[in-house]
Write a protein that holds these residues in place. Sequence first.
Motif, PDB file in Angstrom:
ATOM      1  N   ALA A   1       0.860  -1.186   0.000  1.00  0.00           N
ATOM      2  CA  ALA A   1       0.000   0.000   0.000  1.00  0.00           C
ATOM      3  C   ALA A   1       0.895   1.234   0.000  1.00  0.00           C
ATOM      4  CB  ALA A   1      -0.908  -0.006   1.229  1.00  0.00           C
ATOM      5  N   ASP A   2       0.455   2.300  -0.630  1.00  0.00           N
ATOM      6  CA  ASP A   2       1.242   3.533  -0.725  1.00  0.00           C
ATOM      7  C   ASP A   2       2.656   3.252  -1.218  1.00  0.00           C
ATOM      8  OD1 ASP A   2      -0.839   5.160   0.039  1.00  0.00           O
ATOM      9  OD2 ASP A   2      -0.255   5.195   2.156  1.00  0.00           O
ATOM     10  N   ASP A   3       2.740   2.438  -2.245  1.00  0.00           N
ATOM     11  CA  ASP A   3       4.002   2.137  -2.911  1.00  0.00           C
ATOM     12  C   ASP A   3       5.039   1.433  -2.017  1.00  0.00           C
ATOM     13  OD1 ASP A   3       3.087   3.186  -5.296  1.00  0.00           O
ATOM     14  OD2 ASP A   3       3.894   5.191  -4.881  1.00  0.00           O
ATOM     15  N   GLY A   4       4.596   0.684  -1.054  1.00  0.00           N
ATOM     16  CA  GLY A   4       5.531  -0.047  -0.202  1.00  0.00           C
ATOM     17  C   GLY A   4       4.822  -1.136   0.583  1.00  0.00           C
ATOM     18  N   PRO A   5       5.605  -1.996   1.225  1.00  0.00           N
ATOM     19  CA  PRO A   5       4.974  -3.046   2.030  1.00  0.00           C
ATOM     20  C   PRO A   5       4.299  -2.444   3.258  1.00  0.00           C
ATOM     21  CG  PRO A   5       7.379  -3.159   2.197  1.00  0.00           C
ATOM     22  CD  PRO A   5       7.055  -2.087   1.209  1.00  0.00           C
ATOM     23  N   ALA A   6       3.017  -2.800   3.449  1.00  0.00           N
ATOM     24  CA  ALA A   6       2.252  -2.290   4.587  1.00  0.00           C
ATOM     25  C   ALA A   6       2.080  -3.346   5.670  1.00  0.00           C
ATOM     26  CB  ALA A   6       0.881  -1.802   4.120  1.00  0.00           C
TER      27      ALA A   6
END
Length: 196
Positions: A49-54
């Motif tokens: 999410a949001d261009d990265g691992p959440a």
Amino acid sequence: MATIGLDRLFYSKITEDEKGEETYGIPISLAKAIKADLSVELAEATLYADDGPAAVIKEFKSGKLSLGIDDIGTTAAEDLTGAKIDNNNVIISGSEDNGSPVAVGFRAKKANGKYRYFWLYRVVFGIPATNLQTKGDSITFSTPTIEGTVFRRNKLDGKNNHPWKAEVNEDDATVLPEVITSWYTEVYEPVYTILP
């Protein structure tokens, strides 16, 4: 702490109720242990999410247990691999044989002389591997190896989880002495305090 030894290899036959929940029999000595290799396979997922691992989730999927032992014996061969013992006490292995699940317990000696104890709650073994070699100029021991797949147990523990392994160090000051002294009288069951 590093371990320097392995002994007290036991198994416990499993019976299952109509829901598949396990009840463990009295532990039985399996063999003299030479080597135990346990590897674990994890199910993994990453949410981006949001261009990265959440979020990352890693859960136990199964394991592989490889036991080097001195001799499997007829009773253990029947209990672990599904082989049959004929009227002359000969082990007969058939292509249709399937091992029933068992619990496996053992202990590993630590460098300080104390032990780490283990129970694997549900292991299904295959046919033991046999390695034979002709006698030459020197003596070489040939011993069987038996491999099993480790699964989580069906029965829920007090936290509504499916445990697959119990492990304890006898030199842990917070462990009650009776946990260690009763380790091989029955398969260890998790104990949780229920808070109001």
